[in-house]
Design a protein around this motif. Structure first.
Motif, short mmCIF file in Angstrom:
data_model
loop_
_atom_site.label_atom_id
_atom_site.label_comp_id
_atom_site.label_asym_id
_atom_site.label_seq_id
_atom_site.Cartn_x
_atom_site.Cartn_y
_atom_site.Cartn_z
N ALA B 100 0.84 -1.20 0.00
CA ALA B 100 0.00 0.00 0.00
C ALA B 100 0.87 1.25 0.00
CB ALA B 100 -0.91 0.00 1.23
N LEU B 101 0.33 2.33 -0.57
CA LEU B 101 0.96 3.66 -0.53
C LEU B 101 -0.06 4.61 0.09
CD1 LEU B 101 2.18 3.61 -4.23
CD2 LEU B 101 3.71 3.74 -2.26
N ALA B 102 0.42 5.48 0.97
CA ALA B 102 -0.51 6.40 1.64
C ALA B 102 -0.67 7.69 0.84
CB ALA B 102 0.00 6.71 3.03
N LEU B 103 -1.88 8.24 0.86
CA LEU B 103 -2.16 9.57 0.29
C LEU B 103 -2.69 10.43 1.43
CD1 LEU B 103 -4.22 8.16 -2.65
CD2 LEU B 103 -2.16 9.49 -2.99
N VAL B 104 -2.00 11.53 1.73
CA VAL B 104 -2.38 12.34 2.89
C VAL B 104 -2.52 13.80 2.49
CG1 VAL B 104 -1.75 13.00 5.23
CG2 VAL B 104 -0.94 10.83 4.32
N CYS B 105 -3.64 14.42 2.91
CA CYS B 105 -3.77 15.87 2.85
C CYS B 105 -3.94 16.32 4.30
CB CYS B 105 -5.01 16.28 2.06
SG CYS B 105 -4.98 15.70 0.36
N PHE B 106 -3.20 17.36 4.70
CA PHE B 106 -3.23 17.72 6.12
C PHE B 106 -3.09 19.23 6.31
CE2 PHE B 106 -1.59 17.88 10.48
CZ PHE B 106 -2.54 17.09 11.09
N PRO B 107 -3.98 19.84 7.14
CA PRO B 107 -3.89 21.27 7.42
C PRO B 107 -2.86 21.50 8.53
CG PRO B 107 -5.89 20.35 8.38
CD PRO B 107 -5.14 19.22 7.76
N VAL B 108 -1.62 21.59 8.15
CA VAL B 108 -0.53 21.57 9.13
C VAL B 108 -0.58 22.78 10.07
CG1 VAL B 108 1.20 22.72 7.69
CG2 VAL B 108 1.93 20.96 9.32
N ARG B 109 -1.20 23.88 9.62
CA ARG B 109 -1.30 25.08 10.47
C ARG B 109 -2.42 24.95 11.51
NH1 ARG B 109 1.26 29.09 6.44
NH2 ARG B 109 0.96 27.61 4.78
N ASP B 110 -3.42 24.13 11.21
CA ASP B 110 -4.62 24.09 12.07
C ASP B 110 -4.66 22.90 13.01
OD1 ASP B 110 -5.37 26.23 10.58
OD2 ASP B 110 -6.69 25.08 9.24
N LEU B 111 -3.98 21.85 12.66
CA LEU B 111 -4.08 20.64 13.47
C LEU B 111 -2.70 20.24 13.99
CD1 LEU B 111 -6.52 18.34 11.42
CD2 LEU B 111 -6.93 19.35 13.66
N PRO B 112 -2.65 19.69 15.21
CA PRO B 112 -1.35 19.28 15.75
C PRO B 112 -0.78 18.08 14.99
CG PRO B 112 -3.14 18.58 17.19
CD PRO B 112 -3.76 19.41 16.12
#
Lengths: 233, 346
Positions: B100-112
């Motif tokens: 498997a390969l992961a696909l991640v989108c993340f609001p790095v400014r808003d979430l720890p």
């Protein structure tokens, strides 16, 4: 109590926000009508569903695609008998509900007794009497859905009835298989005494499965019913 | 939402409810062609759960990708559900996942960062249970968190379970209850019951690995997994063949707790309407159920169960074996009726 109308602009809000906004407004007993605007059909359908579930009637739906404006009005089970005479008759309530006149002053939000009275002798005592787990006749599945909607609305009232009396098939509502337990629990938390006919539980072999309420007998229930304003569904 | 890790409040849609509607996708893909590669068994032109590519060594490669915005607030649980959902397409093909390969989108400014860490841990937990190696991934900064996986599996050539290979004489088995979209809406509306929430979480976090393993012993003729298009949407895809349609007994479909109430209260996801519009014309006798149940049958599922067609003579045994393994499996219908259509009966 002066009738009040609330206007909600829910355009641009994703579901379930429009329904939640209407639900919150409907929880305020002072609000008698709600005018709500949404900008998609899913939100429109959801609000119409909620209205029917929570006992509000839909007075109008105006389409200005993709916007829809709906006007909802409260169908209040607490309507005072003297007021009810002058109001536009509501078929559902007229057919299914008969307010007893034994006690002339049923509770309204303004004059509800503060004591948790399940004694029929208390002034302004209100009781809801359910002799079936379905509301009305015609289709059982529909009847059960309506009953859940009724109990949902009942627990939303600021001043719910003092007593909820369950007899015959109505006792099923308080047994473990019932899908209304959450509503009944919330009613109980608001001070409603849930009284379940013991003879009926025995007859259906359901006594061991009673999940909420206390077991009562015909003598006690008769005493309470005789001294209450009774809403019989 | 005050809670720094509360994920749902940050997104407009949840889980597979964020999927583009079936009608829109068909319009976009209609007439799109690629060279006829040797080895290519299925591609995007069908409705298969995963693409199949013949390796030439007696095995086919099964590949799928799935990612979506959070459907729960807890990041570990979200990770687990995202991986279970992505793996499910491989199980629906009768294949076994290997990488498997992961696909991640993340609001790095808003979430720890701890949230991201917990999401990845949850995903890894499910992949490890599946015996599937995480070999890498890609991440993007985005205002809405999203997570998913591209999963590769293997299946013996010609043995993959297809979804539109229904014939007469089959029974339909569904391996999980439905209603995750409605429960998510009730959660967003803050009126979900504990029973509904916990049952939905348990169901979404559960891999379809055991179900696929058991069904493998019962001569599966066709299979798909129930996700964004809802039970009826995916059943309609299964019925898209020249031989026969499907008949669904709506009263037999297992539902998550309280979802009839949520449907009656108007907590229907927008995806339900898209599904109804996209696939409604393939449904016959919709009057067999009330409007609420009809909506539940089109409710977009996240990490839903497998919908498998097995020979009628084996169906009871298959359901018993699934139930003995702790799955809430049920017989929901059979093959038959007009080809291309799903006919509803009470």
């Amino acid at each position: 109590m002066s009738e009040s109308m609330i206007v909600i602009e829910a355009s641009g809000r994703p579901c379930p926000e429009p329904v939640v906004m209407v639900k919150q407004a409907s929880g305020d007993p002072a609000v008698q009508s709600i005018v709500v605007t949404v900008d998609n059909q899913a939100a429109r359908d959801n609000i119409l569903r909620f209205a029917s579930y929570a006992g509000w009637s839909v007075k109008s739906v105006q389409a200005d695609e993709p916007r829809y404006t709906m006007t909802l009005a409260r169908d209040d089970v607490r309507t005072r008998p003297d007021e009810a005479k002058g109001q536009k008759p509501d078929a559902r309530l007229e057919q299914d509900a008969a307010l007893s006149t034994k006690t002339p002053a049923p509770a309204t939000p303004a004059q509800a007794p503060t004591t948790k009275a399940n004694s029929g002798q208390a002034a302004g005592c209100t009781s809801v009497f359910l002799a079936s787990d379905a509301l009305g006749s015609g289709n059982d599945e529909l009847g059960q859905l309506l009953m859940r909607g009724f109990l949902f609305s009942l627990k939303e009232l600021e001043t719910p009835p003092q007593n909820l009396i369950l007899m015959n098939g109505g006792v099923r509502l308080a047994c473990v298989e019932s899908r209304c337990i959450d509503h009944l629990r919330q009613l109980e938390a608001k001070g409603t005494s849930i009284l379940v006919c013991g003879t009926c539980l025995d007859f259906f072999g359901l006594k061991a499965t009673l999940a909420i309420g206390s077991i009562s007998n015909m003598r006690e229930l008769t005493y309470i019913l005789a001294g209450s304003a009774v809403l019989r569904m | 939402m005050e809670d720094a890790t509360g994920l749902i409040a940050r997104t407009r849609f949840s889980g597979c409810g964020a999927k583009l509607g079936p009608g829109i996708l068909e319009k976009a893909l209609c007439g799109l062609n690629q060279p006829a590669w040797p080895g290519l068994v299925t591609d995007f032109s069908g409705n298969e759960d995963a693409g199949l590519f013949r390796l030439g060594n007696g095995q086919d490669l099964a590949q799928t990708v799935d990612f979506f915005p959070p459907i729960v607030d807890d990041p570990f649980l979200f990770g687990r559900i995202a991986a279970a959902n992505a793996l499910s397409d491989i199980y629906a093909m009768g294949a076994r996942p290997i990488t498997a390969l992961a696909l991640v989108c993340f609001p790095v400014r808003d979430l720890p960062l701890a949230s991201l860490r917990a999401m990845m841990e949850g995903g890894l937990d499910a992949l490890s249970e599946a015996g599937c190696a995480l070999v890498g991934g890609h991440s993007i900064e985005d205002s809405e968190p999203k997570l998913g996986y591209m999963v590769t599996g293997l299946v013996e050539s010609g043995q993959a379970w297809r979804n539109n290979t229904v014939r007469e004489g089959l029974s339909l088995i569904l391996t999980k209850p439905i209603g995750t979209g409605l429960v998510n809406m009730a959660m967003r509306a803050d009126c979900v019951s504990a029973a509904a929430r916990e049952a939905a979480w348990r169901s979404m976090a559960q891999l379809n690995q055991v179900a696929a393993g058991i069904l493998g012993g019962f001569s599966v003729a066709a299979c798909t997994d129930v996700t964004g298009f809802g039970l009826l949407g995916h059943a309609a895809e299964m019925a898209q063949n020249e031989v026969c349609g499907l008949t669904l007994s709506v009263g037999r479909v297992a539902l998550l707790p309280d979802v009839m109430d949520y449907a009656a209260m108007g907590l229907v996801p927008e995806g339900t309407r898209r599904n109804r519009e996209g696939r409604g014309q393939a449904i016959l006798n919709a009057g067999a159920c009330g409007a609420e149940l009809f909506d539940i049958l089109f409710d977009p599922q996240t990490s839903g169960g497998l919908l498998a067609a097995v020979p009628q003579a084996l169906a009871d045994g298959a359901v018993q074996a699934l139930q003995a393994a702790g799955l809430q499996a049920c017989l929901v219908g059979e093959s038959g009726g007009p080809p291309g259509k799903v006919s509803l009966i009470p």
